[in-house]
Design a protein around this motif. Structure first.
Motif, PDB file in Angstrom:
ATOM      1  N   TRP A 326      -0.434   2.409   4.185  1.00 21.15           N
ATOM      2  CA  TRP A 326       0.369   2.128   5.389  1.00 21.15           C
ATOM      3  C   TRP A 326      -0.498   1.441   6.449  1.00 21.15           C
ATOM      4  O   TRP A 326      -0.093   0.434   7.044  1.00 21.15           O
ATOM      5  N   SER A 327      -1.684   1.972   6.696  1.00 24.83           N
ATOM      6  CA  SER A 327      -2.569   1.381   7.694  1.00 24.83           C
ATOM      7  C   SER A 327      -2.967  -0.037   7.310  1.00 24.83           C
ATOM      8  O   SER A 327      -3.004  -0.943   8.158  1.00 24.83           O
ATOM      9  N   ALA A 328      -3.255  -0.254   6.025  1.00 23.60           N
ATOM     10  CA  ALA A 328      -3.625  -1.598   5.571  1.00 23.60           C
ATOM     11  C   ALA A 328      -2.466  -2.575   5.750  1.00 23.60           C
ATOM     12  O   ALA A 328      -2.655  -3.709   6.206  1.00 23.60           O
ATOM     13  N   GLY A 329      -1.259  -2.139   5.409  1.00 21.25           N
ATOM     14  CA  GLY A 329      -0.094  -3.007   5.569  1.00 21.25           C
ATOM     15  C   GLY A 329       0.181  -3.330   7.020  1.00 21.25           C
ATOM     16  O   GLY A 329       0.521  -4.469   7.372  1.00 21.25           O
ATOM     17  N   SER A 330       0.024  -2.338   7.881  1.00 26.58           N
ATOM     18  CA  SER A 330       0.260  -2.565   9.307  1.00 26.58           C
ATOM     19  C   SER A 330      -0.763  -3.540   9.879  1.00 26.58           C
ATOM     20  O   SER A 330      -0.423  -4.427  10.678  1.00 26.58           O
ATOM     21  N   TYR A 331      -2.016  -3.399   9.466  1.00 31.88           N
ATOM     22  CA  TYR A 331      -3.048  -4.328   9.939  1.00 31.88           C
ATOM     23  C   TYR A 331      -2.752  -5.743   9.469  1.00 31.88           C
ATOM     24  O   TYR A 331      -2.859  -6.705  10.245  1.00 31.88           O
ATOM     25  N   LEU A 332      -2.364  -5.884   8.217  1.00 27.94           N
ATOM     26  CA  LEU A 332      -2.106  -7.219   7.677  1.00 27.94           C
ATOM     27  C   LEU A 332      -0.932  -7.886   8.379  1.00 27.94           C
ATOM     28  O   LEU A 332      -0.974  -9.083   8.677  1.00 27.94           O
ATOM     29  N   GLN A 333       0.136  -7.132   8.687  1.00 29.77           N
ATOM     30  CA  GLN A 333       1.281  -7.753   9.344  1.00 29.77           C
ATOM     31  C   GLN A 333       0.924  -8.257  10.736  1.00 29.77           C
ATOM     32  O   GLN A 333       1.515  -9.212  11.224  1.00 29.77           O
ATOM     33  N   SER A 334      -0.041  -7.604  11.388  1.00 32.02           N
ATOM     34  CA  SER A 334      -0.431  -8.045  12.733  1.00 32.02           C
ATOM     35  C   SER A 334      -1.122  -9.404  12.697  1.00 32.02           C
ATOM     36  O   SER A 334      -1.239 -10.067  13.727  1.00 32.02           O
ATOM     37  N   LYS A 335      -1.561  -9.848  11.513  1.00 27.56           N
ATOM     38  CA  LYS A 335      -2.230 -11.130  11.366  1.00 27.56           C
ATOM     39  C   LYS A 335      -1.282 -12.224  10.891  1.00 27.56           C
ATOM     40  O   LYS A 335      -1.690 -13.377  10.739  1.00 27.56           O
ATOM     41  N   GLN A 336      -0.025 -11.861  10.624  1.00 22.37           N
ATOM     42  CA  GLN A 336       0.919 -12.804  10.044  1.00 22.37           C
ATOM     43  C   GLN A 336       1.772 -13.475  11.112  1.00 22.37           C
ATOM     44  O   GLN A 336       2.111 -12.872  12.127  1.00 22.37           O
ATOM     45  N   ASP A 337       2.134 -14.709  10.858  1.00 17.24           N
ATOM     46  CA  ASP A 337       3.094 -15.433  11.674  1.00 17.24           C
ATOM     47  C   ASP A 337       4.286 -15.783  10.789  1.00 17.24           C
ATOM     48  O   ASP A 337       4.302 -15.491   9.600  1.00 17.24           O
ATOM     49  N   GLY A 338       5.279 -16.423  11.380  1.00 16.81           N
ATOM     50  CA  GLY A 338       6.410 -16.852  10.578  1.00 16.81           C
ATOM     51  C   GLY A 338       7.578 -15.901  10.678  1.00 16.81           C
ATOM     52  O   GLY A 338       7.675 -15.082  11.591  1.00 16.81           O
ATOM     53  N   MET A 339       8.479 -16.003   9.722  1.00 10.86           N
ATOM     54  CA  MET A 339       9.735 -15.281   9.742  1.00 10.86           C
ATOM     55  C   MET A 339       9.524 -13.776   9.550  1.00 10.86           C
ATOM     56  O   MET A 339       9.022 -13.343   8.514  1.00 10.86           O
ATOM     57  N   ALA A 340       9.922 -12.996  10.561  1.00  8.28           N
ATOM     58  CA  ALA A 340       9.752 -11.546  10.465  1.00  8.28           C
ATOM     59  C   ALA A 340      10.598 -10.963   9.351  1.00  8.28           C
ATOM     60  O   ALA A 340      10.181 -10.012   8.684  1.00  8.28           O
ATOM     61  N   TYR A 341      11.800 -11.515   9.124  1.00  9.35           N
ATOM     62  CA  TYR A 341      12.678 -10.926   8.112  1.00  9.35           C
ATOM     63  C   TYR A 341      12.062 -11.018   6.719  1.00  9.35           C
ATOM     64  O   TYR A 341      12.329 -10.165   5.863  1.00  9.35           O
ATOM     65  N   ARG A 342      11.231 -12.025   6.486  1.00 13.89           N
ATOM     66  CA  ARG A 342      10.570 -12.123   5.177  1.00 13.89           C
ATOM     67  C   ARG A 342       9.536 -11.015   5.004  1.00 13.89           C
ATOM     68  O   ARG A 342       9.354 -10.478   3.904  1.00 13.89           O
ATOM     69  N   ARG A 343       8.843 -10.669   6.077  1.00 17.49           N
ATOM     70  CA  ARG A 343       7.883  -9.561   6.002  1.00 17.49           C
ATOM     71  C   ARG A 343       8.616  -8.240   5.783  1.00 17.49           C
ATOM     72  O   ARG A 343       8.143  -7.371   5.037  1.00 17.49           O
ATOM     73  N   ILE A 344       9.764  -8.083   6.441  1.00 16.68           N
ATOM     74  CA  ILE A 344      10.561  -6.866   6.243  1.00 16.68           C
ATOM     75  C   ILE A 344      11.024  -6.774   4.793  1.00 16.68           C
ATOM     76  O   ILE A 344      10.970  -5.710   4.165  1.00 16.68           O
ATOM     77  N   ARG A 345      11.473  -7.898   4.237  1.00 17.92           N
ATOM     78  CA  ARG A 345      11.944  -7.911   2.845  1.00 17.92           C
ATOM     79  C   ARG A 345      10.814  -7.568   1.869  1.00 17.92           C
ATOM     80  O   ARG A 345      10.995  -6.784   0.930  1.00 17.92           O
ATOM     81  N   LEU A 346       9.648  -8.151   2.101  1.00 18.67           N
ATOM     82  CA  LEU A 346       8.510  -7.867   1.228  1.00 18.67           C
ATOM     83  C   LEU A 346       8.114  -6.395   1.324  1.00 18.67           C
ATOM     84  O   LEU A 346       7.822  -5.742   0.311  1.00 18.67           O
ATOM     85  N   GLY A 347       8.110  -5.854   2.549  1.00 18.96           N
ATOM     86  CA  GLY A 347       7.759  -4.444   2.713  1.00 18.96           C
ATOM     87  C   GLY A 347       8.711  -3.535   1.978  1.00 18.96           C
ATOM     88  O   GLY A 347       8.285  -2.584   1.294  1.00 18.96           O
ATOM     89  N   ALA A 348      10.023  -3.798   2.080  1.00 18.09           N
ATOM     90  CA  ALA A 348      11.005  -2.968   1.392  1.00 18.09           C
ATOM     91  C   ALA A 348      10.848  -3.070  -0.120  1.00 18.09           C
ATOM     92  O   ALA A 348      10.999  -2.075  -0.846  1.00 18.09           O
ATOM     93  N   GLY A 349      10.515  -4.260  -0.611  1.00 20.95           N
ATOM     94  CA  GLY A 349      10.292  -4.412  -2.049  1.00 20.95           C
ATOM     95  C   GLY A 349       9.106  -3.607  -2.533  1.00 20.95           C
ATOM     96  O   GLY A 349       9.147  -3.007  -3.623  1.00 20.95           O
ATOM     97  N   CYS A 350       8.038  -3.562  -1.737  1.00 21.74           N
ATOM     98  CA  CYS A 350       6.866  -2.757  -2.114  1.00 21.74           C
ATOM     99  C   CYS A 350       7.196  -1.262  -2.122  1.00 21.74           C
ATOM    100  O   CYS A 350       6.722  -0.530  -3.002  1.00 21.74           O
ATOM    101  N   VAL A 351       7.999  -0.810  -1.157  1.00 18.93           N
ATOM    102  CA  VAL A 351       8.398   0.599  -1.136  1.00 18.93           C
ATOM    103  C   VAL A 351       9.190   0.936  -2.406  1.00 18.93           C
ATOM    104  O   VAL A 351       8.944   1.964  -3.056  1.00 18.93           O
ATOM    105  N   ALA A 352      10.131   0.077  -2.782  1.00 15.25           N
ATOM    106  CA  ALA A 352      10.923   0.318  -3.993  1.00 15.25           C
ATOM    107  C   ALA A 352      10.033   0.357  -5.232  1.00 15.25           C
ATOM    108  O   ALA A 352      10.187   1.242  -6.098  1.00 15.25           O
TER     109      ALA A 352
END
Length: 464
Positions: A326-352
């Motif tokens: 969780w901490s690693a994912g949160s750190y990585l998202q803070s470095k990302q730009d672009g469409m937020a919905y794509r990051r949300i989609r990727l995160g949900a896919g990893c949880v599944a």
């Protein structure tokens, strides 16, 4: 003749830092309190199987988590209104003190009923503290710094995640589960000592006139929070009784659902129950993430101990790795730009994906240790996707509705977790409490929660 003032081109721009002089005090105070709450989350989950056995309350295993979350739901709303109208310091401090009182009550509990009350008091405290913390982040930090602040909040789980389960397992084995609750209480003293100066910054934080919308009316919102919390509790109680008393259980389930929907209609942003684009769906996504992840996370220690004969400390390692991911994912998202919905989609896919891998841990011939890499993947998805949800929701919120929308985020979060864990506990009670039956129940729970995570991948586009 016009003279143009020289530009300060030779003065380098230094972006704000969360540990810079202007934000250091607030950051340290926030992280200390998050660390305190994180120790509770990582430690208590490990000893819950022992609590259930000692108090003869295995049938209340899921409800003991849900009681905490449902109480948090109510506190979320009240603290959000309080923060919008009066500022965040008082609800923050009140929440911390209630949280500590609940820990003391839990350690002293001699019956399952008293333990459930203690868990509810803890939930009231944690719910108020977390909402006030979200408002504090929104008020103290500028928008371009908030992703780093949320990443730091997630990183505050690292130390508790590394040592919490092992310490809780050791303390529970050597002295008993009660000392796991008692042991967290002394941590409040240094946390509050560091936090008090940070709270004095509230006077210089940006303020706004209270919103005049329907979610700004204290009495109406308090009634709605009561309906939602009471409805969620009645719903879970009815679901748990369906296999014993079909008719009365069905009546309780329907009545609870009606109360819950009534409360949510007023607590969430308009259009949320219809998945309206933008903020309404963004807020709901937090509930989807929490339901999928914590609906499985809460049962991992029980399954590994009862099905694979793990010791309490070993069973908690999966929770540790999930928090690190969780901490690693949160750190990585803070470095990302672009469409937020794509990051949300990727995160949900990893949880599944993590849930489906973890499901294999109860299968015959498969090592229970497979839960460790599985929960790294799921935890990474939570950090990457759920933190993006929080940042996006605050960006979509007017200044004078940040408290209401922070409360809505937490309501969605707590309700998703509470319903998923409560339904999971009901499934365990329905299927049975033997080792083989618990394994079967875990498979059913995992498939259900994976379906919720996959649903989030399809709905992510509506957060735009």
């Amino acid at each position: 003749m016009w003279v143009t003032a020289p530009k300060a081109l030779d003065t380098p721009h230094v972006p704000p830092r969360i540990f810079g002089p202007e934000y250091r005090t607030a950051t340290v105070g926030i992280l200390l309190v998050i660390t305190l709450i994180a120790f509770e989350g990582m430690s208590v989950g490990v000893v819950m199987p022992d609590v259930a056995k000692d108090l003869d309350a295995l049938n209340l295993y899921g409800i003991s988590f849900s009681a905490f979350l449902i109480a948090s739901l109510f506190a979320n709303v009240v603290a959000g209104l309080w923060s919008d109208r009066r500022g965040y310091p008082v609800p923050f401090l009140t929440g911390v003190l209630l949280f500590v009182a609940g820990m003391a009550l839990a350690g002293a509990a001699t019956t399952s009923a008293l333990f459930l009350v203690a868990r509810a008091v803890q939930g009231l405290g944690a719910g108020a503290s977390i909402v006030a913390l979200l408002v504090m982040i929104a008020r103290v930090y500028p928008e371009n710094v908030r992703p780093k602040a949320f990443a730091a909040v997630s990183a505050a789980w690292v130390v508790p995640a590394m040592v919490g389960p092992a310490v809780a397992g050791f303390v529970g084995t050597q002295w008993g589960w009660r000392y796991v609750f008692y042991g967290i209480i002394p941590l409040v003293v240094p946390a509050l000592a560091m936090l008090l100066p940070a709270l004095r910054m509230s006077g210089s934080a940006p303020q706004a006139e209270p919103s005049g919308g329907p979610r700004s009316r204290p009495l109406a919102m308090t009634l709605a929070a009561t309906a939602a919390a009471g409805g969620a509790g009645l719903l879970l109680y009815g679901v748990d009784r369906l296999h014993l008393h079909l008719v009365s259980g069905a009546v309780e389930t329907v009545a609870g659902l009606a109360l819950l929907l009534y409360g949510l209609y007023r607590l969430l942003p308009p259009g949320a129950l219809r998945f309206r684009r933008g903020l309404p769906t963004t807020v709901l996504m937090r509930g989807f993430f929490s339901a999928a992840f914590f609906g499985v996370n809460s049962f991992i220690p029980l399954v590994l101990q009862e099905v694979k004969s793990f010791e309490a400390g070993a069973a908690g390692i999966a929770l540790t790795t999930g928090a690190l991911g969780w901490s690693a994912g949160s750190y990585l998202q803070s470095k990302q730009d672009g469409m937020a919905y794509r990051r949300i989609r990727l995160g949900a896919g990893c949880v599944a994906a993590g849930i489906l891998i973890c499901l294999a841990s109860v299968l015959p011939g498969v090592s229970g240790w497979i839960a460790v890499p599985a929960w790294i993947v799921a935890g990474f998805g939570m950090g990457f996707g759920m933190t993006t949800v929080s940042v996006t929701a605050l960006r979509q919120s007017p200044l004078n509705e940040q408290g209401a929308n922070s409360a809505a985020l937490s309501v969605s979060d707590m309700l998703g977790s509470a319903l998923a864990i409560g339904v999971g506990g009901a499934l365990v009670n329905l299927i049975g409490h033997s080792s083989a039956e618990i394994a079967t129940g875990f498979v059913v729970i995992s498939l259900l929660m994976a379906a919720i995570a996959l649903s989030a991948t399809f709905l992510a586009g509506r957060t735009r």
